[in-house]
Write a protein that holds these residues in place. Structure first.
Motif, PDB file in Angstrom:
ATOM      1  N   LEU A 116     -64.394  -7.980  33.198  1.00 24.73           N
ATOM      2  CA  LEU A 116     -64.521  -9.202  32.397  1.00 24.73           C
ATOM      3  C   LEU A 116     -63.470  -9.245  31.292  1.00 24.73           C
ATOM      4  CD1 LEU A 116     -68.381  -9.697  31.929  1.00 24.73           C
ATOM      5  CD2 LEU A 116     -66.782 -11.235  33.108  1.00 24.73           C
ATOM      6  N   THR A 117     -63.252  -8.113  30.631  1.00 18.50           N
ATOM      7  CA  THR A 117     -62.252  -8.071  29.561  1.00 18.50           C
ATOM      8  C   THR A 117     -60.853  -8.333  30.121  1.00 18.50           C
ATOM      9  OG1 THR A 117     -63.555  -6.631  28.131  1.00 18.50           O
ATOM     10  CG2 THR A 117     -61.181  -6.572  27.813  1.00 18.50           C
ATOM     11  N   GLU A 118     -60.569  -7.710  31.274  1.00 20.42           N
ATOM     12  CA  GLU A 118     -59.260  -7.955  31.907  1.00 20.42           C
ATOM     13  C   GLU A 118     -59.087  -9.439  32.225  1.00 20.42           C
ATOM     14  OE1 GLU A 118     -58.451  -5.522  35.382  1.00 20.42           O
ATOM     15  OE2 GLU A 118     -57.005  -6.982  36.130  1.00 20.42           O
ATOM     16  N   ASN A 119     -60.143 -10.058  32.762  1.00 17.18           N
ATOM     17  CA  ASN A 119     -60.059 -11.483  33.097  1.00 17.18           C
ATOM     18  C   ASN A 119     -59.886 -12.337  31.840  1.00 17.18           C
ATOM     19  OD1 ASN A 119     -60.375 -10.801  35.761  1.00 17.18           O
ATOM     20  ND2 ASN A 119     -62.570 -11.280  35.838  1.00 17.18           N
ATOM     21  N   LEU A 120     -60.544 -11.937  30.759  1.00 17.16           N
ATOM     22  CA  LEU A 120     -60.422 -12.710  29.515  1.00 17.16           C
ATOM     23  C   LEU A 120     -58.997 -12.622  28.955  1.00 17.16           C
ATOM     24  CD1 LEU A 120     -62.097 -14.334  27.295  1.00 17.16           C
ATOM     25  CD2 LEU A 120     -61.970 -12.212  25.996  1.00 17.16           C
ATOM     26  N   ILE A 121     -58.429 -11.416  28.951  1.00 20.44           N
ATOM     27  CA  ILE A 121     -57.055 -11.251  28.439  1.00 20.44           C
ATOM     28  C   ILE A 121     -56.091 -12.025  29.342  1.00 20.44           C
ATOM     29  CG2 ILE A 121     -55.214  -9.584  27.896  1.00 20.44           C
ATOM     30  CD1 ILE A 121     -57.587  -9.177  26.071  1.00 20.44           C
ATOM     31  N   ASP A 122     -56.310 -11.927  30.662  1.00 18.16           N
ATOM     32  CA  ASP A 122     -55.466 -12.614  31.633  1.00 18.16           C
ATOM     33  C   ASP A 122     -55.465 -14.124  31.365  1.00 18.16           C
ATOM     34  OD1 ASP A 122     -53.846 -12.453  33.936  1.00 18.16           O
ATOM     35  OD2 ASP A 122     -55.509 -13.139  35.196  1.00 18.16           O
ATOM     36  N   ALA A 123     -56.664 -14.692  31.263  1.00 18.54           N
ATOM     37  CA  ALA A 123     -56.770 -16.141  31.050  1.00 18.54           C
ATOM     38  C   ALA A 123     -56.257 -16.537  29.672  1.00 18.54           C
ATOM     39  CB  ALA A 123     -58.225 -16.584  31.237  1.00 18.54           C
ATOM     40  N   THR A 124     -56.469 -15.677  28.668  1.00 18.76           N
ATOM     41  CA  THR A 124     -56.009 -15.987  27.312  1.00 18.76           C
ATOM     42  C   THR A 124     -54.485 -16.062  27.254  1.00 18.76           C
ATOM     43  OG1 THR A 124     -57.956 -14.965  26.283  1.00 18.76           O
ATOM     44  CG2 THR A 124     -55.989 -15.167  24.913  1.00 18.76           C
ATOM     45  N   ALA A 182     -53.372 -12.040  13.992  1.00 18.64           N
ATOM     46  CA  ALA A 182     -53.827 -10.912  14.819  1.00 18.64           C
ATOM     47  C   ALA A 182     -55.330 -10.980  15.065  1.00 18.64           C
ATOM     48  CB  ALA A 182     -53.482  -9.591  14.130  1.00 18.64           C
ATOM     49  N   TYR A 183     -55.712 -10.878  16.344  1.00 18.40           N
ATOM     50  CA  TYR A 183     -57.124 -10.929  16.726  1.00 18.40           C
ATOM     51  C   TYR A 183     -57.481  -9.740  17.630  1.00 18.40           C
ATOM     52  CZ  TYR A 183     -56.693 -15.999  15.706  1.00 18.40           C
ATOM     53  OH  TYR A 183     -56.457 -17.216  15.141  1.00 18.40           O
ATOM     54  N   GLY A 184     -58.788  -9.465  17.706  1.00 17.49           N
ATOM     55  CA  GLY A 184     -59.311  -8.540  18.694  1.00 17.49           C
ATOM     56  C   GLY A 184     -60.459  -9.207  19.421  1.00 17.49           C
ATOM     57  N   VAL A 185     -60.463  -9.134  20.774  1.00 16.46           N
ATOM     58  CA  VAL A 185     -61.544  -9.768  21.530  1.00 16.46           C
ATOM     59  C   VAL A 185     -61.655  -9.134  22.918  1.00 16.46           C
ATOM     60  CG1 VAL A 185     -60.129 -11.627  22.539  1.00 16.46           C
ATOM     61  CG2 VAL A 185     -62.582 -12.021  22.070  1.00 16.46           C
ATOM     62  N   GLY A 186     -62.848  -9.147  23.451  1.00 18.02           N
ATOM     63  CA  GLY A 186     -63.090  -8.686  24.820  1.00 18.02           C
ATOM     64  C   GLY A 186     -64.294  -9.434  25.362  1.00 18.02           C
ATOM     65  N   LEU A 187     -64.676  -9.094  26.587  1.00 17.06           N
ATOM     66  CA  LEU A 187     -65.850  -9.745  27.177  1.00 17.06           C
ATOM     67  C   LEU A 187     -66.642  -8.668  27.902  1.00 17.06           C
ATOM     68  CD1 LEU A 187     -66.834 -12.697  27.273  1.00 17.06           C
ATOM     69  CD2 LEU A 187     -65.629 -12.959  29.452  1.00 17.06           C
ATOM     70  N   PHE A 188     -67.959  -8.675  27.693  1.00 18.85           N
ATOM     71  CA  PHE A 188     -68.792  -7.589  28.226  1.00 18.85           C
ATOM     72  C   PHE A 188     -69.949  -8.176  29.025  1.00 18.85           C
ATOM     73  CE2 PHE A 188     -66.572  -5.935  24.613  1.00 18.85           C
ATOM     74  CZ  PHE A 188     -66.334  -4.591  24.872  1.00 18.85           C
ATOM     75  N   GLU A 189     -70.480  -7.370  29.942  1.00 17.28           N
ATOM     76  CA  GLU A 189     -71.682  -7.790  30.653  1.00 17.28           C
ATOM     77  C   GLU A 189     -72.870  -7.706  29.698  1.00 17.28           C
ATOM     78  OE1 GLU A 189     -71.116  -7.057  35.305  1.00 17.28           O
ATOM     79  OE2 GLU A 189     -71.425  -5.201  34.199  1.00 17.28           O
ATOM     80  N   ASP A 190     -73.948  -8.400  30.063  1.00 16.52           N
ATOM     81  CA  ASP A 190     -75.091  -8.513  29.146  1.00 16.52           C
ATOM     82  C   ASP A 190     -75.809  -7.186  28.902  1.00 16.52           C
ATOM     83  OD1 ASP A 190     -74.644 -11.133  28.618  1.00 16.52           O
ATOM     84  OD2 ASP A 190     -76.095 -11.906  30.079  1.00 16.52           O
ATOM     85  N   ASP A 191     -75.552  -6.167  29.751  1.00 17.28           N
ATOM     86  CA  ASP A 191     -76.224  -4.884  29.502  1.00 17.28           C
ATOM     87  C   ASP A 191     -75.620  -4.156  28.296  1.00 17.28           C
ATOM     88  OD1 ASP A 191     -73.821  -4.378  30.714  1.00 17.28           O
ATOM     89  OD2 ASP A 191     -74.579  -2.854  32.090  1.00 17.28           O
ATOM     90  N   MET A 192     -74.444  -4.585  27.852  1.00 19.52           N
ATOM     91  CA  MET A 192     -73.876  -4.013  26.630  1.00 19.52           C
ATOM     92  C   MET A 192     -74.271  -4.928  25.477  1.00 19.52           C
ATOM     93  SD  MET A 192     -71.257  -1.396  27.449  1.00 19.52           S
ATOM     94  CE  MET A 192     -70.301  -1.433  25.998  1.00 19.52           C
ATOM     95  N   ARG A 193     -74.954  -4.358  24.485  1.00 22.11           N
ATOM     96  CA  ARG A 193     -75.398  -5.147  23.336  1.00 22.11           C
ATOM     97  C   ARG A 193     -74.502  -4.844  22.150  1.00 22.11           C
ATOM     98  NH1 ARG A 193     -80.730  -6.757  24.175  1.00 22.11           N
ATOM     99  NH2 ARG A 193     -80.393  -8.013  22.304  1.00 22.11           N
ATOM    100  N   PHE A 194     -74.450  -5.804  21.226  1.00 20.75           N
ATOM    101  CA  PHE A 194     -73.542  -5.697  20.078  1.00 20.75           C
ATOM    102  C   PHE A 194     -73.758  -4.387  19.311  1.00 20.75           C
ATOM    103  CE2 PHE A 194     -72.566  -6.586  15.581  1.00 20.75           C
ATOM    104  CZ  PHE A 194     -71.239  -6.972  15.684  1.00 20.75           C
ATOM    105  N   ALA A 195     -75.005  -4.179  18.813  1.00 25.86           N
ATOM    106  CA  ALA A 195     -75.254  -3.002  17.973  1.00 25.86           C
ATOM    107  C   ALA A 195     -75.121  -1.708  18.773  1.00 25.86           C
ATOM    108  CB  ALA A 195     -76.626  -3.090  17.321  1.00 25.86           C
ATOM    109  N   GLY A 196     -75.543  -1.741  20.045  1.00 23.63           N
ATOM    110  CA  GLY A 196     -75.440  -0.551  20.884  1.00 23.63           C
ATOM    111  C   GLY A 196     -73.989  -0.140  21.066  1.00 23.63           C
ATOM    112  N   ALA A 197     -73.121  -1.126  21.250  1.00 25.67           N
ATOM    113  CA  ALA A 197     -71.698  -0.821  21.416  1.00 25.67           C
ATOM    114  C   ALA A 197     -71.116  -0.261  20.119  1.00 25.67           C
ATOM    115  CB  ALA A 197     -70.938  -2.071  21.855  1.00 25.67           C
ATOM    116  N   LEU A 198     -71.546  -0.833  18.974  1.00 26.46           N
ATOM    117  CA  LEU A 198     -71.024  -0.338  17.690  1.00 26.46           C
ATOM    118  C   LEU A 198     -71.272   1.158  17.539  1.00 26.46           C
ATOM    119  CD1 LEU A 198     -72.186  -2.981  15.041  1.00 26.46           C
ATOM    120  CD2 LEU A 198     -69.971  -2.805  16.184  1.00 26.46           C
TER     121      LEU A 198
END
Ligand code: ZN
Length: 446
Positions: free
Chosen positions: A426-434, A393-409
């Motif tokens: 971007l997240t939709e495209n990542l799940i689609d391609a995955t 089981a994994y969790g993953v997404g893809l974000f634009e550069d204006d979203m930062r790791f700590a800021g999102a947390l």
């Protein structure tokens, strides 16, 4: 298609599926109806308590015995403190390119993205995968999953059975000189919740001298727990994660050294990031409830406290017991009863195999050269029920550069939760391609 995904996200935010931990909250039936309308076809509904609906679909694979993949988003969100928000937390408004509202990053963004991808298979736009493809939108993730994933795994395993699973947590990656470093959630800490009880002797509040006041004893115990450093666990995946995110080398060296890490965390500027680093590498103890006494003029003869204790994959019950022995002075330790409220082991999936490779290929395709790194999350997710059954089981997404790791947390369960429209795409495209890459990779497996 993107516009539809955003509309779906907005509608699920407006549905206010707020789970406050009580059985009658959640109202996930609202977003189940939204999803059925969006898919245009009925699915299987499991409703363990009125209103607590889970929605399931299974598309049979073309090769019997090929590994199955389940998409497992949750529908519920946590409550808000409305006056602390700059915009309506349940308006689902788009303001300056961001979709605002509770659930925007936890995890209705992923729920909408997974639904968008799954719809293409459900309607026949894309051919079935070699193995089964399952979509299970679940209730009650935010309060432990007893009406959601926990219930489905225990009572309806045939409906959600799979070999691979995508769920949360998805965070933004890190830009480094080598390109994008993208965390994939592969593991989570385990709750080792404990309650403390301390008996005292009742007396008159007018004469406190030399009384045995349970409130004072319990307050002392809480302070001792709060002031004692907790056990450190530096795992190989922690080393891999913290080495890959572009921090200065000397800082990294201290953040992977069990003797130096506490001092290094003290020096981290960003409190959200410091909190995360601490939680990923330590047993943590958070006192959360305290109770004593019944009357303002009576010395209390019972003190009770509740502790949210969490262990890493390298720690267990013995680590917890040892922590109490070290933190509490022997006199108090002897008198305090420690009660087990909840133990669920920390759990971890291996960062390898067809789903890992599929995410790697999808990320390279969409974001250029990408380094995937395994990430531990300190929070509970529905992934744990599946890992216990041997599912990867994994969790993953893809974000634009204006979203930062700590800021999102800080937005998870925080104020002003929002997600960029571009990040949802971007997240939709990542799940689609995955999912597509996964299908190609398991084609030959039996
Ligand atoms: Zn969540």
């Amino acid at each position: 298609m993107t516009t539809q995904t955003i509309s779906l996200l907005q509608e699920m935010i407006r549905n206010r599926c707020v789970n406050d931990g009580t059985p009658d909250s959640g109202f996930e039936h609202r977003s189940v109806k939204t999803l059925i309308d969006y898919f245009g076809r009925a699915g299987e509904i499991i409703e363990p308590h009125p209103g607590r609906q889970n929605l399931l679909y299974r598309i049979p694979g073309t090769h019997p015995g090929a590994p199955a993949l389940t998409l497992l988003p949750h529908l519920d969100v946590v409550p808000v403190t409305e006056k602390s928000w700059r915009n309506d937390p349940f308006g689902g408004e788009i303001i300056d390119g961001y979709v605002w509202g509770r659930g925007a990053v936890d995890m209705l963004n992923l729920t909408a993205a997974m639904a968008a991808v799954f719809k293409r298979y459900l309607t026949g736009e894309l051919p079935p995968l070699p193995g089964d493809l399952v979509f299970a939108a679940v209730a009650d993730e935010e309060a432990g999953g007893r009406y959601g994933a926990g219930h489905l795994v225990e009572e309806h395993w045939d409906l959600v059975e799979c070999d691979y699973l995508l769920t949360e947590v998805a965070t933004p990656g890190f830009r480094t000189a080598a390109g994008l470093t993208l965390p994939v959630t592969v593991a989570e800490k385990g709750p080792a919740w404990r309650s403390l009880r301390l008996a005292g002797t009742p007396g008159h509040g007018s004469q406190p001298y030399r009384t045995d006041n349970a409130l004072i004893g319990m307050a002392g115990a809480i302070l001792q727990l709060a002031n004692t450093p907790t056990p450190v666990d530096i795992s190989p995946s922690w080393i891999e994660f913290i080495t890959a995110i572009g921090l200065p080398g000397d800082l990294v060296a201290r953040l992977i050294d069990p003797d130096l890490i506490d001092g290094a965390i003290d020096e981290l500027d960003d409190p959200d990031f410091a909190r995360w680093v601490h939680a990923c590498t330590h047993l943590t103890v958070a006192p959360t409830l305290l109770e004593a006494g019944e009357k303002q003029n009576t010395i209390p003869d019972l003190g009770k406290a509740s502790l949210d204790v969490r262990v890493t994959p390298g720690q267990d019950r013995a680590t917890v017991d040892d922590m109490f022995r070290k933190a509490l002075d022997p006199g108090l330790l002897e008198r305090i009863e420690i009660i087990d409220d909840l133990d669920f082991p920390a759990n971890e999936s291996q960062a390898e195999g067809p789903l890992w490779d599929a995410i790697q290929a999808a990320a390279n395709e969409l974001a250029g050269p990408t380094t995937l790194v395994p990430m531990l999350t300190p929070v509970l997710t529905d992934g744990r029920f599946f890992r216990q059954r041997g599912v990867t089981a994994y969790g993953v997404g893809l974000f634009e550069d204006d979203m930062r790791f700590a800021g999102a947390l800080s937005m998870f369960h925080g104020n002003n939760e929002r997600v960029g429209v571009g990040s949802v795409t971007l997240t939709e495209n990542l799940i689609d391609a995955t999912v597509a890459q996964f299908g190609q990779r398991i084609g030959g497996e039996q």
